[in-house]
Design a protein around this motif. Structure first.
Motif, PDB file in Angstrom:
ATOM      1  N   ARG A 162       8.669  22.396 -16.755  1.00 32.52           N
ATOM      2  CA  ARG A 162       9.280  21.271 -16.023  1.00 32.52           C
ATOM      3  C   ARG A 162       9.693  21.667 -14.603  1.00 32.52           C
TER       4      ARG A 162
ATOM      5  N   PHE B 180      10.455  18.304 -12.532  1.00 33.36           N
ATOM      6  CA  PHE B 180      11.476  17.525 -13.235  1.00 33.36           C
ATOM      7  C   PHE B 180      12.822  18.244 -13.287  1.00 33.36           C
TER       8      PHE B 180
ATOM      9  N   PRO C 267       8.568  15.287  -8.078  1.00 31.06           N
ATOM     10  CA  PRO C 267       7.363  15.433  -8.904  1.00 31.06           C
ATOM     11  C   PRO C 267       6.159  14.679  -8.337  1.00 31.06           C
ATOM     12  N   TYR C 268       6.423  13.476  -7.784  1.00 34.11           N
ATOM     13  CA  TYR C 268       5.275  12.672  -7.352  1.00 34.11           C
ATOM     14  C   TYR C 268       4.621  13.203  -6.080  1.00 34.11           C
TER      15      TYR C 268
ATOM     16  N   VAL D  10       0.271  18.565  -9.071  1.00 34.70           N
ATOM     17  CA  VAL D  10       0.368  19.105 -10.419  1.00 34.70           C
ATOM     18  C   VAL D  10       0.376  17.927 -11.377  1.00 34.70           C
ATOM     19  N   ASN D  11      -0.305  18.043 -12.503  1.00 38.37           N
ATOM     20  CA  ASN D  11      -0.196  17.003 -13.525  1.00 38.37           C
ATOM     21  C   ASN D  11       0.159  17.621 -14.855  1.00 38.37           C
ATOM     22  N   MET D  12       0.793  16.799 -15.690  1.00 38.80           N
ATOM     23  CA  MET D  12       1.309  17.322 -16.947  1.00 38.80           C
ATOM     24  C   MET D  12       0.783  16.472 -18.104  1.00 38.80           C
TER      25      MET D  12
ATOM     26  N   PHE E 132       2.090  15.502 -21.563  1.00 36.36           N
ATOM     27  CA  PHE E 132       3.388  15.585 -22.223  1.00 36.36           C
ATOM     28  C   PHE E 132       3.227  15.809 -23.717  1.00 36.36           C
TER      29      PHE E 132
ATOM     30  N   HIS F 188       4.585  14.397 -26.219  1.00 35.19           N
ATOM     31  CA  HIS F 188       4.323  13.188 -27.003  1.00 35.19           C
ATOM     32  C   HIS F 188       3.504  12.192 -26.196  1.00 35.19           C
TER      33      HIS F 188
ATOM     34  N   ALA G 144       3.377  10.335 -23.795  1.00 38.22           N
ATOM     35  CA  ALA G 144       3.989   9.420 -22.826  1.00 38.22           C
ATOM     36  C   ALA G 144       2.943   8.521 -22.171  1.00 38.22           C
ATOM     37  N   LEU G 145       2.090   7.906 -22.994  1.00 35.88           N
ATOM     38  CA  LEU G 145       1.114   6.951 -22.458  1.00 35.88           C
ATOM     39  C   LEU G 145       1.811   5.608 -22.255  1.00 35.88           C
TER      40      LEU G 145
ATOM     41  N   GLY H  12      -2.947   7.393 -12.033  1.00 42.24           N
ATOM     42  CA  GLY H  12      -2.726   8.372 -10.972  1.00 42.24           C
ATOM     43  C   GLY H  12      -3.558   8.063  -9.727  1.00 42.24           C
TER      44      GLY H  12
ATOM     45  N   GLN I  23      -2.162   5.431  -7.458  1.00 40.29           N
ATOM     46  CA  GLN I  23      -0.977   5.752  -6.668  1.00 40.29           C
ATOM     47  C   GLN I  23      -1.334   6.398  -5.340  1.00 40.29           C
TER      48      GLN I  23
ATOM     49  N   ARG J 163      -6.007  11.273 -18.511  1.00 41.93           N
ATOM     50  CA  ARG J 163      -5.132  10.703 -17.493  1.00 41.93           C
ATOM     51  C   ARG J 163      -4.687  11.781 -16.501  1.00 41.93           C
ATOM     52  N   ALA J 164      -4.596  13.011 -17.005  1.00 38.81           N
ATOM     53  CA  ALA J 164      -4.189  14.109 -16.123  1.00 38.81           C
ATOM     54  C   ALA J 164      -5.371  14.669 -15.340  1.00 38.81           C
TER      55      ALA J 164
ATOM     56  N   LEU K  24       8.271   7.939 -20.011  1.00 37.68           N
ATOM     57  CA  LEU K  24       7.258   7.151 -19.303  1.00 37.68           C
ATOM     58  C   LEU K  24       7.517   7.186 -17.801  1.00 37.68           C
TER      59      LEU K  24
ATOM     60  N   ALA L 196       6.035   9.392 -12.467  1.00 37.35           N
ATOM     61  CA  ALA L 196       6.322  10.247 -11.304  1.00 37.35           C
ATOM     62  C   ALA L 196       5.303  11.383 -11.242  1.00 37.35           C
ATOM     63  N   ASP L 197       4.981  11.933 -12.404  1.00 34.35           N
ATOM     64  CA  ASP L 197       4.037  13.041 -12.464  1.00 34.35           C
ATOM     65  C   ASP L 197       2.677  12.630 -11.921  1.00 34.35           C
ATOM     66  N   LEU L 198       2.332  11.348 -12.135  1.00 34.63           N
ATOM     67  CA  LEU L 198       1.023  10.864 -11.696  1.00 34.63           C
ATOM     68  C   LEU L 198       1.047  10.390 -10.250  1.00 34.63           C
ATOM     69  N   GLY L 199       2.166  10.614  -9.576  1.00 36.91           N
ATOM     70  CA  GLY L 199       2.182  10.376  -8.136  1.00 36.91           C
ATOM     71  C   GLY L 199       2.867   9.098  -7.681  1.00 36.91           C
ATOM     72  N   ALA L 200       3.531   8.386  -8.609  1.00 38.08           N
ATOM     73  CA  ALA L 200       4.188   7.149  -8.207  1.00 38.08           C
ATOM     74  C   ALA L 200       5.600   7.433  -7.700  1.00 38.08           C
TER      75      ALA L 200
ATOM     76  N   ARG M 295       7.765   2.509  -6.849  1.00 35.88           N
ATOM     77  CA  ARG M 295       6.526   2.068  -7.495  1.00 35.88           C
ATOM     78  C   ARG M 295       6.602   2.257  -9.011  1.00 35.88           C
TER      79      ARG M 295
END
Ligand SMILES: Nc1ncnc2c1ncn2[C@@H]1O[C@H](COP(=O)(O)OP(=O)(O)OP(=O)(O)O)[C@@H](O)[C@H]1O
Ligand SMILES: [Mg+2]
Lengths: 383, 283
Positions: A62, A67, A87-88, A92-94, A96, A98, A100-101, A114, A117, A163-164, B175, B180-184, B188
């Motif tokens: 994290r 995070f 983080p945004y 880097v992508n994570m 998770f 569980h 977190a979809l 992603g 964004q 997704r990552a 979520l 945030a991890d995906l860049g938002a 947003r």
């Protein structure tokens, strides 16, 4: 993202570190979740954090994702200090634990999240094309318009992965991504993950408390304990040259005979066990007379024979149990002084002398060089 | 007992309640609305549309209700959402419950007493007097639609906060991290995850407040001072003062019809929004 982009795994990953911890600590109130972490992550490598529950693996991850920010020390990404970078803003992508979809989005919308964004925002058809390519990589073609809850656990896990990776991050963090899968699916996903990592050339950091998973997948493993890094190395290094008993116990299985160092030099030590027996062993990290140590002998390095072989010390043992494992046979044997220990015998070796039966009395022996004298301090080791 | 029998047994209390408290009174109202007023008030059986023809006499009440009920719902939503968001997402978890209780505490005193407090605040010696001090004079607040709106927002806020709070509180915080991890950016992430995922809470809160507002009569009576009145006030007047039960029933039946129409339209809208939720998220 196509087959053309295939990059063969380089035996020696480039030395340039993609990420680095320098003296990083993280405190949550009373808990020191990360304690002076020092680690350099090489570009393109597959690194695993391995350790028991609560040892700080997720916390380390994290801090890379952004995070958590470290209480002290510095986190580097691509050569820059990123301690407080949101983080945004990180490349880097994570994945998770569980997944977190997003439940309000379809599979394709989740994967494209992603890309949407990015500023400037890529054109619609480019997003659609990349999403399709990512679905292909995780072998979920045709699932674009499914809802998340219509997917099985394994499929969800692959969506999370897609997704990552669709963002082509410099660093992909995976927090026990396979913990929720059954054994068979997990094996499949492990192989798939490795293939994907090699194909895309992305640096992977995997968190796991499954040693088998770490051993089979990683270029390097970082063994953690109570917020500290105990040892970092290739699976083979950790297996052959564990820093202490904790590492030896975590990587593969071993027999441990606890005792105190009687005398030692830089290469060898003589250890007196509780029962009075003295064992000789090889020294990897210096030990001093009087130190509490364990003599570690891997089960496959012990030989069983009906007749004592010359040269080595032989131990009179009784076979308590035998488990047939195909190529190998595992024996649980008992010695009056040493107690019970495991022996793994290859099929080859049994052709001449075995198999042995429960209750049989035999001689067990190993070469002094295969016995390792390891520090047996229960407290974590400084790096 | 069969499954069907058990289901019937489970539904029996609610069914009985529904029949006694809802169906029968509604039937009575509809029957009365076609009758006539007795010489000394009350109701005389008849079949005439006279009462419905008379409805325009109460047009102002309908107009006020149909404007202030949606406006009050919207105003409550605009104030309740940030509050619920703060409580559920931002507030220290240790204080969450305490703060939520503080929002609900006013509900424990009667709306009557609370609204009287507003008479003072909005009256000549309240806020207008303060405005006078800084040079803004001749502001009239009490007995205006604005006063009624303030009273509505004040009275119904907890009812709007609660469903939105529950919804946001249950929102999986991971979520938000994933987003945030995906860049938002945080804003947003709010638009693409938090807001669409809290639509059910918003829908529930709005429906609850709107339905209750359509039948409201206390707040307009106290803060509208007989100048801003709702259909509810007309009903009080017709049933309790002028004892014109037939006309009162026609007004009541019309109100029920209006509610049915608007709630149905509202449900349609929500369902459309729900279907478009992905589009909301794609903004
Ligand atoms: N946000 C937090 N607040 C307080 N304590 C925390 C927080 N996050 C982690 N900790 C503590 O820090 C320690 C390390 O936690 P962490 O989640 O990193 O462990 P882990 O190695 O990932 O364990 P697991 O394998 O169970 O996931 C634990 O003792 C945990 O209780
Ligand atoms: Mg964890």
């Amino acid at each position: 993202m196509s087959e053309a982009a295939y990059a063969p795994p380089s035996a020696e990953p480039a030395a340039h570190p993609i990420a680095e911890f320098r003296g990083v600590s993280k405190r949550f109130g009373e808990v020191l979740a990360a304690d002076d972490l020092n680690l350099s992550i090489r570009t393109g490598e597959f690194l695993s954090f391995l350790g028991p529950s609560g040892c700080g693996k997720t916390t380390a991850l994290r801090m890379l994702a952004g995070f958590e920010s470290p209480t002290s020390g510095e986190v580097f990404l691509d050569g820059e200090v990123v301690n407080d970078l949101a983080p945004y803003r990180r490349p880097v992508n994570m994945v998770f634990q569980h997944y977190a979809l997003f439940p309000h989005l379809t599979v394709a919308q989740n994967i494209g999240y992603g890309l949407r964004q990015r500023r400037p925002k890529p054109p619609r058809d480019e997003i659609a094309r990349k999403v399709r390519a990512a679905l292909e990589i995780v072998r979920l073609e045709g699932f674009e318009n499914r809802r998340i809850w219509e997917m099985s656990g394994g499929q969800q896990q692959r969506v999370a992965l897609a997704r990552a990776i669709v963002n082509e991050p410099k660093l992909l963090l995976l927090d026990e991504p396979m913990a929720a899968l059954d054994r068979k699916l997990r094996k499949e996903m492990q192989i798939e993950l490795q293939n994907i990592q090699r194909r895309l050339g992305i640096t992977f950091i995997l968190v796991t408390h499954d040693q088998e998973e770490a051993l089979s997948m990683s270029d390097r493993i970082c063994i953690m304990r109570d917020g500290r890094i105990v040892q970092t190395g290739t699976p083979r290094e950790l297996y052959d040259q564990p820093r202490n008993r904790y590492v030896a116990g975590f990587v593969g299985t071993s027999n441990f005979f606890d005792g105190v160092v009687e005398r030692a030099d830089a290469y060898r030590a003589r250890v007196t066990l509780g029962c009075g027996i003295a064992l000789e062993g090889r020294v990897l990290a210096p030990v001093a007379a009087g130190q509490a140590v364990s003599v570690s002998v891997r089960p496959e390095q012990i030989r069983l024979a009906r007749t004592a072989t010359g040269g080595e010390t032989g131990w009179e043992v009784t076979i308590l149990n035998r488990i047939f494992l195909g190529e190998h046979t595992e024996y649980l044997v008992k010695h009056d002084g040493l107690g019970e220990f495991m022996v793994l015998t290859p099929r080859q070796a049994e052709l001449s002398d075995g198999p042995f039966n429960a209750g049989e009395r035999l001689t067990a022996s190993w070469e002094a060089t295969s016995a390792l004298v390891l520090d047996n301090d229960q407290a974590p080791q400084a790096n | 007992m069969t499954q069907r029998g058990r289901n019937l047994l489970l539904l029996a209390p609610a069914g009985a309640w529904f029949l006694v408290m809802l169906v029968i009174p509604l039937a009575v109202v509809i029957i009365f609305s076609f009758g006539e007023r007795g010489p000394a008030g009350g109701y005389v059986p008849a079949f005439t549309l006279e009462q419905y023809a008379n409805l325009p006499a109460r047009w102002a009440a309908f107009k006020n209700t149909l404007m202030l009920a949606p406006a009050g719902t919207l105003a409550s939503l605009l104030i309740a959402y940030p509050l619920a968001y703060y409580l559920a997402v931002r507030a220290d978890p240790r204080w969450k419950t305490v703060l939520l209780v503080l929002v609900i505490v006013p509900f424990w005193t009667s709306i009557l007493i609370r609204s009287y407090a507003w008479i003072f605040l909005l009256g000549g010696r309240g806020i207008p007097a303060l405005l006078d001090l800084i040079g803004i004079d001749n502001v009239r607040l009490i007995n205006t639609p604005f006063a009624v709106l303030i009273g509505i927002v004040y009275g119904y806020l907890p009812l709007m906060v609660f469903p939105i709070f529950v919804n946001l509180d249950r929102l999986d915080k991971r979520l938000l991290e994933a987003s945030a991890d995906l860049g938002a950016s945080p804003w947003r992430t709010f638009l693409q995850v938090t807001l669409p995922m809290s639509l059910p809470g918003i829908a529930t809160g709005c429906l609850l407040v709107f339905i209750l507002l359509m039948g409201e009569f206390l707040i307009p009576a106290i803060l509208g001072g007989g100048k801003v009145f709702f259909v509810g006030n007309a009903l009080v007047d017709l049933f309790l003062q002028s004892r014109n039960w037939a006309f009162g029933s026609a007004v009541a039946a019309t109100l029920v019809l209006l509610m049915l129409v608007s709630v149905t339209a509202y449900m349609r809208l929500i369902r459309r929004l729900g279907a478009q939720r992905e589009d909301v998220a794609l903004m």
